[in-house]
Every structure is written in C-alpha cells, then in structure tokens.
Design an enzyme around this catalytic site. Structure first.
Site, PDB file in Angstrom:
ATOM      1  N   SER A 161       0.859  -1.177   0.000  1.00  0.00           N
ATOM      2  CA  SER A 161       0.000   0.000   0.000  1.00  0.00           C
ATOM      3  C   SER A 161       0.892   1.223   0.000  1.00  0.00           C
ATOM      4  O   SER A 161       1.913   1.241   0.691  1.00  0.00           O
ATOM      5  CB  SER A 161      -0.893   0.059   1.247  1.00  0.00           C
ATOM      6  OG  SER A 161      -2.022  -0.761   1.109  1.00  0.00           O
ATOM      7  N   GLU A 197      -1.122  18.763  -5.438  1.00  0.00           N
ATOM      8  CA  GLU A 197      -2.374  18.791  -6.205  1.00  0.00           C
ATOM      9  C   GLU A 197      -3.280  17.608  -5.852  1.00  0.00           C
ATOM     10  O   GLU A 197      -4.023  17.107  -6.685  1.00  0.00           O
ATOM     11  CB  GLU A 197      -2.046  18.776  -7.702  1.00  0.00           C
ATOM     12  CG  GLU A 197      -1.100  19.878  -8.166  1.00  0.00           C
ATOM     13  CD  GLU A 197       0.388  19.541  -7.955  1.00  0.00           C
ATOM     14  OE1 GLU A 197       0.684  18.432  -7.464  1.00  0.00           O
ATOM     15  OE2 GLU A 197       1.224  20.399  -8.283  1.00  0.00           O
ATOM     16  N   SER A 198      -3.237  17.100  -4.635  1.00  0.00           N
ATOM     17  CA  SER A 198      -4.081  16.029  -4.075  1.00  0.00           C
ATOM     18  C   SER A 198      -3.265  14.755  -3.823  1.00  0.00           C
ATOM     19  O   SER A 198      -2.335  14.808  -3.041  1.00  0.00           O
ATOM     20  CB  SER A 198      -5.355  15.778  -4.881  1.00  0.00           C
ATOM     21  OG  SER A 198      -6.154  16.963  -4.865  1.00  0.00           O
ATOM     22  N   HIS A 207      -2.886   0.172  -4.018  1.00  0.00           N
ATOM     23  CA  HIS A 207      -2.971  -0.990  -3.125  1.00  0.00           C
ATOM     24  C   HIS A 207      -2.877  -2.221  -4.008  1.00  0.00           C
ATOM     25  O   HIS A 207      -3.620  -2.323  -5.003  1.00  0.00           O
ATOM     26  CB  HIS A 207      -4.293  -0.996  -2.352  1.00  0.00           C
ATOM     27  CG  HIS A 207      -4.509   0.255  -1.563  1.00  0.00           C
ATOM     28  ND1 HIS A 207      -3.832   0.527  -0.402  1.00  0.00           N
ATOM     29  CD2 HIS A 207      -5.293   1.329  -1.799  1.00  0.00           C
ATOM     30  CE1 HIS A 207      -4.208   1.705   0.060  1.00  0.00           C
ATOM     31  NE2 HIS A 207      -5.091   2.216  -0.762  1.00  0.00           N
ATOM     32  N   CYS A 210      -5.697  18.080  -8.974  1.00  0.00           N
ATOM     33  CA  CYS A 210      -6.405  19.336  -9.196  1.00  0.00           C
ATOM     34  C   CYS A 210      -5.447  20.305  -9.866  1.00  0.00           C
ATOM     35  O   CYS A 210      -4.243  20.075  -9.903  1.00  0.00           O
ATOM     36  CB  CYS A 210      -6.958  19.900  -7.895  1.00  0.00           C
ATOM     37  SG  CYS A 210      -5.713  20.292  -6.662  1.00  0.00           S
TER      38      CYS A 210
END
Lengths: 139, 139
Positions: free
Chosen positions: A55, A62-63, A68, A83
């Site tokens: 993971s 930007e986010s 996983h 974004c």
C-alpha cells in the site's frame, strides 16, 4: 459549474506477482508517475504487508496518488486524484500501465467538487467539453 | 464475483472555513474516523498548504482514508477506501459528517477489484445483496 478535482479510479488486472509485492519498485513507479504528470510531491509513504501486498500514497500539492496491490490476485487498485490545470493524470496512468504491465484494465473518471462558477472547468484540463474529448482520444 | 475493496467518494459542501484550514483538527478527525470504522492505522500524513487548504491520508491496513480541503469554497473531498469484512466505512462517514458539519453532501460508492469467485462478496460487508440493503438503510 467549475470542478476542483479530477479523479481516476483504475483497476489493473493480470499484473506480475513479484512486481506487485516489491515495495521499492512500486514506490519508485508511483513517485515517477507523479513527476511525469507534472505534480509536486509533498510526501510519499509506502508499506509492504505480510504475507503479501503493498500500500502506498504519494501526497502531492495537487491532491494524491494511491496504490494498493493484491499480488495473490495479480491486481492493483490505483487512484490518481489531481487538481489544477498543470497536472495531467493520464500521463501518470500511461506511465504506470507501462510499468505494471496489466493484462486488462478498467478505469472510471470522477469529477470532484463542483463549485458554482461561470466557467465549465475541471481541476485538470481546460474545459469539461475538452476533457471529454481528451478522454475519448485517450481510449 | 468477489470484490476486494469498497470505496466511498464523498463531497462535503458548506463546511466551516476554519475547521477546513485546521490541520490538527482534521488529522484528529481522520485518525478517529479510521478507528471508529474498525480499521488499523499504519501511518497518517497531513499537510497544511499556503494560503489555505489541508491534505491528508491515513494509510490503514485495509487501504486508506484521504481528505483534501478547499476552505475558500467550504468544500472537502473525502475518500474512504476499505477492504476486509471487519471495517465499516459508513461508520467513518457518519463520524466525519458529524465533525465537519457539511450543509450538503454527495457520495458515490465504487466496488474495487472484482475477482472471479463463488461468493458475491465485497471487501466490506457480508454479501453484495446485504451491502446494497445496508446502503439503502443508511440512505
């Protein structure tokens, strides 16, 4: 309406067992995917689980990008949430697809955060219409 | 078919500016949301951006919870991606909704990683049919 974010939910099926269990390789792929998409990495955290599976999340300015893996099923779930107009998550998608070599894929695109505004803009890409066009070109 | 993961994509609109800009409070809410859902926290990373906005991810043994806030729009994008039958992401949803007090919400549920199998199971919840029932009860 204006949308603040653009989120790709990707299923990679039929990947090799070994690469999906290699936390070092997956971290490198995800960090590089962030860079090729034009994102700025804030922090990346990756873990390998016992008996198998990796993971990891790359927090970007930007986010985020996340992965996983289930090596026992040859499957990885990848999220590319971006974004801003300077990041193109499809470049990260292409890079990861080349690196993980899935036999089949499935991808959903979700617009995040619709805010009243006079421009039909999404976080990524110029306009909603142009984004749909870009998506068609990509597929 | 069996599904490995269960992913809620949540839009919280009309939240207070100050809480969406408070990285400490948001980290506490997200960590606590992981715990109330029954997840095991592996690592949580949170950042506050200038001039405003918070991004954070809680990596859990059962995938991840993520948040990105735009205080200037009163908006937060929340992802609750879980796997396994012992984690209930709707409990995290209820907890975060109470903590962030959105005026309106929008939620999509996405099944992640469909694997051939003889049981109609999703990562969260007993069976697909029961999950749909639970969802209806929730809504």
């Amino acid at each position: 309406m204006r949308a603040l974010g653009y989120h790709l939910l990707i299923e990679f099926y039929g990947c090799g067992h070994d690469i999906l269990n290699d936390v070092g390789k997956i971290k490198n792929l995800m960090d590089e995917a962030a860079i090729v998409s034009g994102a700025s990495i804030v922090e990346s955290v990756f873990h390998r689980f016992n008996p198998h599976g990796v993971s990891g999340v790359v927090v970007i300015a930007e986010s985020h990008l996340a992965i996983h893996s289930w090596p026992e099923y040859g499957y990885a779930a990848v999220d590319l949430f971006t974004c801003g107009e300077d990041v193109n998550p499809w470049k990260a998608y292409d890079f990861l697809k080349k690196g993980l070599e899935p036999q089949s894929t499935s991808t959903k695109e979700i617009i995040r955060g619709e805010i009243p505004g006079d421009e039909d803009r999404v976080g990524y890409g110029p306009t909603l219409a142009k984004t749909e066009h870009a998506l068609r070109e990509h597929l």
